[in-house]
Design a protein around this motif. Structure first.
Motif, PDB file in Angstrom:
ATOM      1  N   LEU A 182       0.831  -1.202   0.000  1.00  0.00           N
ATOM      2  CA  LEU A 182       0.000   0.000   0.000  1.00  0.00           C
ATOM      3  C   LEU A 182       0.864   1.249   0.000  1.00  0.00           C
ATOM      4  CD1 LEU A 182      -2.818   1.309   0.240  1.00  0.00           C
ATOM      5  CD2 LEU A 182      -2.581   1.121   2.734  1.00  0.00           C
ATOM      6  N   ALA A 183       1.908   1.255   0.808  1.00  0.00           N
ATOM      7  CA  ALA A 183       2.813   2.399   0.833  1.00  0.00           C
ATOM      8  C   ALA A 183       3.500   2.593  -0.519  1.00  0.00           C
ATOM      9  CB  ALA A 183       3.858   2.215   1.936  1.00  0.00           C
ATOM     10  N   VAL A 211       2.601  12.994   6.291  1.00  0.00           N
ATOM     11  CA  VAL A 211       2.508  12.560   4.891  1.00  0.00           C
ATOM     12  C   VAL A 211       3.758  11.770   4.512  1.00  0.00           C
ATOM     13  CG1 VAL A 211       2.383  13.335   2.492  1.00  0.00           C
ATOM     14  CG2 VAL A 211       0.985  14.459   4.235  1.00  0.00           C
ATOM     15  N   SER A 212       4.917  12.256   4.958  1.00  0.00           N
ATOM     16  CA  SER A 212       6.166  11.556   4.661  1.00  0.00           C
ATOM     17  C   SER A 212       6.162  10.155   5.248  1.00  0.00           C
ATOM     18  CB  SER A 212       7.355  12.357   5.220  1.00  0.00           C
ATOM     19  OG  SER A 212       8.572  11.687   4.978  1.00  0.00           O
ATOM     20  N   ARG A 213       5.598   9.998   6.438  1.00  0.00           N
ATOM     21  CA  ARG A 213       5.538   8.684   7.061  1.00  0.00           C
ATOM     22  C   ARG A 213       4.602   7.755   6.293  1.00  0.00           C
ATOM     23  NH1 ARG A 213       5.255   9.642  13.591  1.00  0.00           N
ATOM     24  NH2 ARG A 213       7.108  10.932  13.771  1.00  0.00           N
ATOM     25  N   GLY A 217       5.892   4.311   4.391  1.00  0.00           N
ATOM     26  CA  GLY A 217       5.410   3.082   4.992  1.00  0.00           C
ATOM     27  C   GLY A 217       5.502   3.050   6.495  1.00  0.00           C
ATOM     28  N   GLU A 218       5.913   4.164   7.123  1.00  0.00           N
ATOM     29  CA  GLU A 218       6.000   4.207   8.573  1.00  0.00           C
ATOM     30  C   GLU A 218       4.629   4.261   9.226  1.00  0.00           C
ATOM     31  OE1 GLU A 218       8.768   4.055  10.492  1.00  0.00           O
ATOM     32  OE2 GLU A 218       9.856   3.633   8.647  1.00  0.00           O
ATOM     33  N   ARG A 219       3.650   4.797   8.539  1.00  0.00           N
ATOM     34  CA  ARG A 219       2.285   4.893   9.049  1.00  0.00           C
ATOM     35  C   ARG A 219       1.307   4.450   7.965  1.00  0.00           C
ATOM     36  NH1 ARG A 219       4.664   5.200  12.995  1.00  0.00           N
ATOM     37  NH2 ARG A 219       4.563   6.706  14.713  1.00  0.00           N
ATOM     38  N   THR A 220       0.296   3.693   8.365  1.00  0.00           N
ATOM     39  CA  THR A 220      -0.775   3.325   7.445  1.00  0.00           C
ATOM     40  C   THR A 220      -1.967   4.206   7.775  1.00  0.00           C
ATOM     41  OG1 THR A 220       0.013   1.042   7.383  1.00  0.00           O
ATOM     42  CG2 THR A 220      -2.208   1.461   6.559  1.00  0.00           C
ATOM     43  N   SER A 241      -8.491  -0.648  -2.237  1.00  0.00           N
ATOM     44  CA  SER A 241      -9.371  -1.015  -1.131  1.00  0.00           C
ATOM     45  C   SER A 241      -8.974  -2.334  -0.491  1.00  0.00           C
ATOM     46  CB  SER A 241     -10.820  -1.071  -1.614  1.00  0.00           C
ATOM     47  OG  SER A 241     -10.964  -2.028  -2.659  1.00  0.00           O
ATOM     48  N   VAL A 242      -8.645  -3.341  -1.301  1.00  0.00           N
ATOM     49  CA  VAL A 242      -8.292  -4.651  -0.747  1.00  0.00           C
ATOM     50  C   VAL A 242      -6.935  -4.599  -0.054  1.00  0.00           C
ATOM     51  CG1 VAL A 242      -7.787  -7.055  -1.312  1.00  0.00           C
ATOM     52  CG2 VAL A 242      -9.704  -5.896  -2.417  1.00  0.00           C
ATOM     53  N   LEU A 243      -5.984  -3.901  -0.628  1.00  0.00           N
ATOM     54  CA  LEU A 243      -4.689  -3.742   0.039  1.00  0.00           C
ATOM     55  C   LEU A 243      -4.866  -3.053   1.383  1.00  0.00           C
ATOM     56  CD1 LEU A 243      -2.015  -2.713  -2.647  1.00  0.00           C
ATOM     57  CD2 LEU A 243      -2.112  -4.803  -1.285  1.00  0.00           C
ATOM     58  N   PHE A 244      -5.729  -2.040   1.435  1.00  0.00           N
ATOM     59  CA  PHE A 244      -5.966  -1.328   2.681  1.00  0.00           C
ATOM     60  C   PHE A 244      -6.566  -2.262   3.731  1.00  0.00           C
ATOM     61  CE2 PHE A 244      -8.675   0.888   5.632  1.00  0.00           C
ATOM     62  CZ  PHE A 244      -7.885   1.933   6.080  1.00  0.00           C
ATOM     63  N   GLU A 245      -7.582  -3.024   3.332  1.00  0.00           N
ATOM     64  CA  GLU A 245      -8.206  -3.957   4.268  1.00  0.00           C
ATOM     65  C   GLU A 245      -7.178  -4.958   4.806  1.00  0.00           C
ATOM     66  OE1 GLU A 245     -11.315  -5.765   2.083  1.00  0.00           O
ATOM     67  OE2 GLU A 245     -12.476  -3.918   1.836  1.00  0.00           O
ATOM     68  N   SER A 246      -6.364  -5.481   3.907  1.00  0.00           N
ATOM     69  CA  SER A 246      -5.366  -6.463   4.321  1.00  0.00           C
ATOM     70  C   SER A 246      -4.309  -5.837   5.223  1.00  0.00           C
ATOM     71  CB  SER A 246      -4.694  -7.084   3.091  1.00  0.00           C
ATOM     72  OG  SER A 246      -5.650  -7.726   2.264  1.00  0.00           O
ATOM     73  N   ALA A 247      -3.924  -4.604   4.919  1.00  0.00           N
ATOM     74  CA  ALA A 247      -2.906  -3.922   5.719  1.00  0.00           C
ATOM     75  C   ALA A 247      -3.376  -3.684   7.143  1.00  0.00           C
ATOM     76  CB  ALA A 247      -2.527  -2.595   5.064  1.00  0.00           C
ATOM     77  N   HIS A 248      -4.681  -3.473   7.311  1.00  0.00           N
ATOM     78  CA  HIS A 248      -5.236  -3.228   8.642  1.00  0.00           C
ATOM     79  C   HIS A 248      -5.758  -4.510   9.297  1.00  0.00           C
ATOM     80  CE1 HIS A 248      -4.985   1.114   9.066  1.00  0.00           C
ATOM     81  NE2 HIS A 248      -5.241   1.211   7.783  1.00  0.00           N
ATOM     82  N   GLY A 249      -5.584  -5.647   8.625  1.00  0.00           N
ATOM     83  CA  GLY A 249      -6.076  -6.884   9.201  1.00  0.00           C
ATOM     84  C   GLY A 249      -7.584  -6.959   9.244  1.00  0.00           C
TER      85      GLY A 249
END
Length: 358
Positions: A182-183, A211-213, A217-220, A241-249
């Protein structure tokens, strides 16, 4: 007795020197009533809860933030910003470095390091080390840091209704991989947009550091921020959307109708394509070792063809993803499709194990 040199001891709580009372009786262990009370509260477990919440060393968490601040400084240099802005970014890095040294000493002390060992590592005297990093001063500095950084913390919110979050549980390896992808996708959109980090921050009413984080990839970010960032950079939020869902579990409940299942699989593949920097069809075909034609790749990414698992696995690998992370989405499509053709035989022909929602 007149002319007697006063005797000094070290306070067991703040590590400061204090004059010891002369005469008979039990010697004082603390320099003040306040220090004695604070020490008692710690023994009762009323203080020190911040370290107990996480197994990670304090220094490691601060080092991660220090990396993000250093990236923001580098970005400011690349953007050719004013000297005032460059010095401000450098000041942020310098302050965080000081906080890191404080946390590193605290971590070492909590694992049994003596003041002599700390002094040797810091190349100062034991007295200086004890004074500079006394427990009271460490707490004061870390509390000050927490207050300063509270403004940039943002809670994670679900992207859509009907999704169950795993909350504060540690992310799985699949979630970590999705977060990195995602990052990468957001970073690619940002580079393609031609906008600077400061311009993005101003449009989204965020700090440039935050924004830099996100881009490093330091912050989702939460879903509203993700959508705004993607749209600002000319992208389509649905692709991520799917990458976001997966990134947040996050796990969507139940099974989906065929159009929804197909759309989720397509979004996952498009998200991986974006995270890879949207390589051309020929590049992907070469990465697939010729197992996929350019036409097949185009039709799959455009949603014009539902691929078999061998094609899906090959495409995911060629895009730098993990086939195992996409397998449940592919199975959802084919399982639902078979149920529609033959509700009685479908489940027996293609059994699927769905991950449970937490």
């Amino acid at each position: 007795m007149a002319g007697t040199t006063p005797r000094y001891d070290i306070c067991r709580y703040c590590q400061e020197r204090f004059p010891q009372a002369s005469g008979p009786g039990r010697k004082k262990e603390y320099c003040s009533v306040d220090c004695r009370r604070k020490a008692q509260r710690e023994r009762d477990g009323q203080l020190g809860h911040q370290q107990a919440r996480s197994a990670l060393p304090l220094g490691r968490r601060i080092a991660e933030d220090l990396q993000a601040l250093s990236a923001a400084l580098l970005e400011a240099e690349y953007d050719g910003r004013s000297l005032k802005e460059l010095l401000r970014c450098a000041g942020d890095v310098a302050r965080e470095a000081e906080y890191y040294m404080t946390a590193a000493v605290q971590d070492a002390r909590s694992t049994g390091a003596s003041w002599d060992q700390v002094a040797e590592a810091a190349q100062v005297s034991a007295t200086t080390a004890r004074t500079r990093w006394s427990e009271s001063r460490v707490k004061e500095r870390l509390q000050r840091r927490s207050a300063q950084r509270a403004a940039v913390r943002q809670p994670i919110t679900p992207p859509v209704e009907g999704l169950d979050s795993v909350g504060e549980q540690p992310l799985s390896q699949a979630a970590e991989r999705a977060s990195a992808k995602l990052a990468s996708a957001l970073s690619h959109l940002h580079r393609a947009s031609g906008l600077t980090i400061r311009e993005v921050a101003e449009h989204l009413s965020l700090s440039p550091s935050y924004v830099s984080r996100i881009l490093s990839g330091e912050r989702t970010p939460p879903w509203p921020t993700t959508c705004s960032l993607v749209e600002l950079c000319g992208g389509n939020p649905a692709e991520l959307s799917v990458l976001f869902e997966s990134a947040h579990g996050l796990v969507p409940p139940g099974r989906h109708a065929i159009p929804d299942a197909v759309a989720r699989l397509q979004a996952a593949l498009q998200g991986l394509h974006l995270a890879a920097g949207r390589p051309k069809l020929g590049v992907i075909r070469k990465a697939s070792r010729g197992l996929l034609s350019s036409q097949a790749i185009h039709e799959i990414l455009a949603g014009e063809m539902i691929p078999g698992w061998e094609q899906t696995s090959t495409l995911v690998t060629a895009l730098g993803g993990w086939p195992a992370d996409v397998r449940p989405l592919w199975e959802a499509v084919h399982y639902t499709f078979l149920l529609c053709l033959d509700p009685e035989e479908g489940p027996r022909q293609l059994p699927v194990v769905y991950p449970e929602s937490t």
